[in-house]
Structures are given as C-alpha cells and as structure tokens.
Design an enzyme around this catalytic site. Structure first.
Site, PDB file in Angstrom:
ATOM      1  N   ARG A 161      14.752 -31.893  30.923  1.00  0.00           N
ATOM      2  CA  ARG A 161      15.891 -31.754  31.820  1.00  0.00           C
ATOM      3  C   ARG A 161      15.849 -32.908  32.810  1.00  0.00           C
ATOM      4  NH1 ARG A 161      17.168 -28.282  28.802  1.00  0.00           N
ATOM      5  NH2 ARG A 161      17.995 -26.179  29.194  1.00  0.00           N
ATOM      6  N   HIS A 162      17.008 -33.287  33.324  1.00  0.00           N
ATOM      7  CA  HIS A 162      17.066 -34.313  34.361  1.00  0.00           C
ATOM      8  C   HIS A 162      17.130 -33.632  35.717  1.00  0.00           C
ATOM      9  CE1 HIS A 162      18.278 -37.829  36.663  1.00  0.00           C
ATOM     10  NE2 HIS A 162      18.009 -38.577  35.608  1.00  0.00           N
ATOM     11  N   PRO A 163      16.375 -34.120  36.713  1.00  0.00           N
ATOM     12  CA  PRO A 163      16.344 -33.436  38.008  1.00  0.00           C
ATOM     13  C   PRO A 163      17.602 -33.596  38.840  1.00  0.00           C
ATOM     14  CG  PRO A 163      15.009 -35.418  38.101  1.00  0.00           C
ATOM     15  CD  PRO A 163      15.410 -35.244  36.664  1.00  0.00           C
ATOM     16  N   SER A 164      18.431 -34.614  38.570  1.00  0.00           N
ATOM     17  CA  SER A 164      19.563 -34.858  39.466  1.00  0.00           C
ATOM     18  C   SER A 164      20.887 -35.074  38.739  1.00  0.00           C
ATOM     19  CB  SER A 164      19.274 -36.072  40.362  1.00  0.00           C
ATOM     20  OG  SER A 164      18.924 -37.200  39.596  1.00  0.00           O
TER      21      SER A 164
ATOM     22  N   TYR B 237      22.169 -32.392  31.577  1.00  0.00           N
ATOM     23  CA  TYR B 237      21.418 -33.483  30.954  1.00  0.00           C
ATOM     24  C   TYR B 237      20.094 -32.861  30.519  1.00  0.00           C
ATOM     25  CZ  TYR B 237      19.960 -38.407  30.335  1.00  0.00           C
ATOM     26  OH  TYR B 237      19.568 -39.616  29.820  1.00  0.00           O
TER      27      TYR B 237
END
Length: 389
Positions: free
Chosen positions: A233-236, A240
């Site tokens: 997962r993308h943090p920001s 995504y």
C-alpha cells in the site's frame, strides 16, 4: 551504417582506462563491474582465500550468483599488501591506474601506508573512491552488512506489513552504494578532463540509504510523523495498493489524480457515484478513509477472475501491475538477457539496465581466483614509481 557510426558503436566510453580495486562482497565490485561494462580494464585484488562473495551460493552453475553478476570482465590478482613485495607491486600497479576503489574495513589500507591520499600523492591524476558502511564519524566501527544498514537507516521500520518489519528483498544498501560510487567516479573522470587532477571520493552505505529516507524523514521532523508500514500500500496516495481477484491473484492499482479516480469508479467499479462520496472525493479523503475505500474496491475485485480484472482495468485506463513471482518475472516480455559463460555452461543473465550504443550483447566471464596473477606480476614487474610530492 557509416564507418564513423560503426566506430562510435564499437568504442566503449572508458576504453584505455585502468581501474584497480581492493574489493569484496557487493558494493565495490558492483561499481567496478559497471566500469568494466563501459570498457575500463579492471584489476581485482583479492586475498589468498578470495573475495568471500565467491562462496555466498552456488546457484550459477556451481558459482556464486553475487560474484558472477558483479565481477564479469575483470582480471583477478591474489596479493597480500601486508607483505613488502606485494605492497610494492600494488604501488606499481596503482601508479599506472586512473581509478582506485576499495571497500576494506576503515583504516586497513592506512595502516599499510596505502591509504587513498598517499596513493594520490604518488599519482596526482588518480581518482580514489573509498566505500565504507558509515563514513568516518562515530559510527565508523559498526559492521556494515546490508540488512544491518537497512535497520540502522530506518528502511526496515517503514518496510513490511502493520504486523511486522520486512527486509527489502535484495541487498539494496550495497547496490545503492555501488551505484553512487559509479556516479562519483564518472563525475571525477569528467572533472579530470578539465583540470588534469584526480579526486578523492568517499561513499557510504548509510549515506545512500539515508538519502532514500528523505521523504519519511521530512514527514517525521516537520510533518505529522513518518509513514507506518503499509505492506503493498502507499502511505499517501489512495487507492494505490494490492487487491485480490476471485481466483487468488494480487493486482496492484494506482490512481494518481481525480480524473483517473472518476474513470475507475465509472468503468471498473461501474458505480460512478462512488467518486463523489465525500469520504472518497479527494486523495486526502481517500487516505483518511482507507479501510472503507479498500472494502469497496476489494469487494469488486472479489467478484472477478484475473482476466476479467485486467480487461476492465485496461478499459478504465487504470494503471496496474500483477504481483509476479521471480519465475513469472523471468518470463516477462520486457526482460532482456545476455549470455555469459560460467564454467562449462552458458547462462542467460539479466542485461544491463542502461541501453547504450556500445552494448556488447553478451558478458565476459568473471575471473577465476588469481586467473591473471602471473601475467599481471610480470606486466608490472619493472614499473617505476614516482616519488610522493
């Protein structure tokens, strides 16, 4: 093809340059291996038992995968610089060199009077590159194996799942240091073209890893805190991350702007109103409501087989990637390989990442331990060494 074009294609940019390296493991060998690919002659100095990376595994037809990758096209000379005769030989070779690279323990060469500064005094055009784990400060005595640097630099703290830490699956700190060293050497060669003088360079594994940590660092020091471990997962940015199809395949999707989000909702989810839900209407809102967002998308994925998912994502013009195994990557249509002789077999190894006119389309083999030792000792037996200035 014209004669001039053919000559340009066949000429490598570092032809005629001599690189000497006292190296082991991965960072320095990767640097000098890249220089060898560009045409430099690389003399690899090894201890009597050889570079210990020779024994890391036997996956490459009985030889180490690490070693054949980073040492192709080099010459091997066994030398003990603690012995006067061999130290003199090393000085004679380096007196003719353009580049000297080393990644021994801090102070090892200085104790033998062979530190980079001394070598440059004898050969003012020499470019030296010292590769260490942590530089020369208070942390210099720390052992600097790759996973240890991943831990010390904080890379491990942001890698993995919420349930546990994860090591980046390749020796990323070693690789990064090797690439940084390559960039540094090429920069110093360009400077020497203008000034005629060599340069002393220093690269550390930690510096490279810390550089990559700039965004988490800025978030920690000046924002709302460093990102937590997200798995795939993308943090920001949201969505995504990875979602699982009905037949068990993981597909990563990436939405980068609101136009893409609206199209994804309309075409893939077939629920255009989801795009305007206040929980999901902006990227920041989607990040804050990640669990609810994931539930909507995961539900849609769970109803479709992988081929249906890929077709619908393409229809929606959504960026995606399949989470592939190494075996699947080996069959990827984008993968390029070149042959290399390893022992009595020819192996297909991954081609260099930079495509250039001077590509050879195959790799030279990595040397056997001390393979060129006798020839090198004879070649440099009578070289005169200049006095230090």
């Amino acid at each position: 093809m014209s004669a001039s074009a053919a000559k340009q294609t066949n000429t490598k940019p570092l032809e005629g340059l001599l690189v000497v390296s006292i190296e082991q493991a991965l960072a320095a060998p990767l640097c000098t291996g890249r220089l060898a690919e560009m045409g430099a002659r690389v003399i690899k100095i090894e201890r009597a038992e050889g570079d210990f990376a020779r024994g890391y595994d036997d996956a490459a037809n009985g030889e180490s995968s690490y070693f054949v990758w980073t040492n192709r096209g080099k010459e091997s000379l066994v030398l003990d610089f603690k012995q006067a005769e061999d130290a003199a030989l090393l000085k004679r070779i380096v007196s003719k060199a353009d580049v000297f690279v080393q990644n021994l323990a801090p102070g090892a060469l200085a104790r033998a009077g062979l530190d980079s500064a001394a070598l440059r005094r004898s050969n003012p055009r020499l470019i030296t590159c010292d590769i260490t784990g942590y530089g020369e400060g208070d942390a210099s005595a720390l052992k600097a194996y790759d996973m240890l640097v991943q831990c010390e630099s904080g890379l491990v703290s942001i890698t993995g799942t919420p349930e546990g830490y994860g090591r980046i699956g390749v020796s990323i700190c070693d690789i990064g240091a090797g690439m940084n060293a390559t960039i540094a050497v090429l920069s110093a060669l360009a400077l020497r073209e203008r000034t005629g003088a060599g340069t002393g360079l220093a690269v550390s594994l930690f510096d490279g890893a810390a550089d990559w940590m700039t965004i988490p660092y800025v978030h920690e020091m000046y924002g709302k805190g460093a990102p937590t471990r997200q798995g795939v997962r993308h943090p920001s940015i949201a969505p995504y991350g990875a979602y699982t199809t009905r037949d068990g395949r993981d597909i990563v999707i990436s939405i980068q702007n609101e136009r893409e989000w609206q199209q994804f909702c309309a075409v893939f989810l077939r629920e255009p109103d989801v795009a305007n839900d206040e929980r999901f209407a902006t990227n920041n809102a989607r990040v804050c409501n990640g669990a609810a967002l994931d539930a909507v998308i995961a539900g849609a994925f769970a109803l479709l087989d992988v081929e249906q998912v890929l077709h619908r994502l393409a229809e929606a013009n959504t960026a995606f990637a399949q989470v592939r195994s190494v075996a699947e990557m080996a069959k990827h249509p984008a993968l390029r390989t070149w042959p290399m002789q390893v022992g009595d077999c020819e192996l297909e190894l991954i081609a260099p990442a930079v495509r250039a006119p001077w590509d050879a389309q195959r790799f030279m083999p990595a040397p056997r331990l001390n393979q060129q030792g006798a020839a090198l000792r004879e070649e440099f037996a009578d070289v005169a060494i200049g006095e230090p200035s």
